[in-house]
Every structure is written in C-alpha cells, then in structure tokens.
Design a protein around this motif. Sequence first.
Motif, PDB file in Angstrom:
ATOM      1  N   TYR A  92       0.703  -1.392  -0.150  1.00  0.00           N
ATOM      2  CA  TYR A  92      -0.090   0.522  -0.061  1.00  0.00           C
ATOM      3  C   TYR A  92       0.522   1.193   0.396  1.00  0.00           C
ATOM      4  N   THR A  93       1.628   1.357   0.927  1.00  0.00           N
ATOM      5  CA  THR A  93       2.884   2.250   0.723  1.00  0.00           C
ATOM      6  C   THR A  93       3.780   3.010  -0.661  1.00  0.00           C
ATOM      7  N   MET A 142       0.959   4.193  -2.423  1.00  0.00           N
ATOM      8  CA  MET A 142       0.657   5.574  -2.099  1.00  0.00           C
ATOM      9  C   MET A 142       2.060   6.645  -2.733  1.00  0.00           C
ATOM     10  N   SER A 189       0.856   7.153  -5.950  1.00  0.00           N
ATOM     11  CA  SER A 189      -0.196   7.519  -6.261  1.00  0.00           C
ATOM     12  C   SER A 189      -0.721   9.083  -5.852  1.00  0.00           C
ATOM     13  N   ASN A 239      -4.592   8.217   3.549  1.00  0.00           N
ATOM     14  CA  ASN A 239      -4.115   6.752   3.182  1.00  0.00           C
ATOM     15  C   ASN A 239      -4.063   6.338   4.115  1.00  0.00           C
ATOM     16  N   SER A 265      -7.554   5.204   4.755  1.00  0.00           N
ATOM     17  CA  SER A 265      -7.587   4.043   3.635  1.00  0.00           C
ATOM     18  C   SER A 265      -6.919   2.406   3.510  1.00  0.00           C
ATOM     19  N   ASN A 274     -10.003   7.003  -1.268  1.00  0.00           N
ATOM     20  CA  ASN A 274      -9.003   8.044  -1.586  1.00  0.00           C
ATOM     21  C   ASN A 274      -9.543   8.839  -2.687  1.00  0.00           C
TER      22      ASN A 274
END
Length: 143
Positions: free
Chosen positions: A58-59, A62, A65, A94, A97, A131
Amino acid sequence: MNNFSYFVEKINLYKKQIVQLVKFSIVGVINTAVDFAVFFLFYFVFHISYSLSQVFGYTSGMINSFIMNKKWTFEDKTTGKVIITKLLKFVITNLVSLGSSIVVLKLSKTYLSNSILIAKVLATLCAQMINYLSYKYWVFNKF
C-alpha cells in the motif's frame, strides 16, 4: 444566461469531472499494479504476514499515487508550504484507507473467502472509494 449557454456549461462541467475520474482510474490501475506486485513479493517470496505485506504494498502504491494524482489527475500546481499541508492530508487519507483495507482484508479472508486474491481485491476497492472522495474534496481541493 440563456438555456443553451447553461446547457453547454453543464456539459463542460460533467466532461471535466468524467475526464478527472478516468485519469484517477488510470492512476489507480498503475497504483494497484505497484501495490499488488509489492504485496505478493513480500507475502509469497519473503513470507511476510499478509498484514505487513499490505502495509509495504500500500505504501509503495501511495507514493506513486501522490505524485501522479497531484500532477496529472487533479493538475495541482501548488508548491512551497502548501504542498506540505496537502501531503499531510494525503498521508492522513491514506492511513485511514490503509486501516480500512487491512480490516476488509482480514474480514474477507476470514468470513468470505480463504482466497488472498479475493480478499485483496475487496480491500483495494474499499480503499479506492475512500481515496477518490478524499483526494477530490479534501486533499487536492482547489478552494
């Protein structure tokens, strides 16, 4: 303003919103690919727990993103100190999220399907809804 001008103005507004949503979706596909690749690398290759693998994946998504959504999706031109505020809002969004995605991942894997892939997809869909709404109306808001 006559009816025709009003109609044209509304169409242009909807067109901008649709283009923005399409851009967000394209960035989302790229982020998801990064996220899934890192997640499965840590989970299957390094045998890290799925919760921690989710954090790493996810990081990674992110970081990608923030850069792509700021520059391309929302065409945000802010610089300097304002960008720090936006980055902080982005990170808060985030974290919420990510937390939500971990909960959905665990619940899905436990109660819906033993498949990590199905659980990961459901967790990702949940995160994307949070998000988009947060980026549009809070992080990259032009007001």
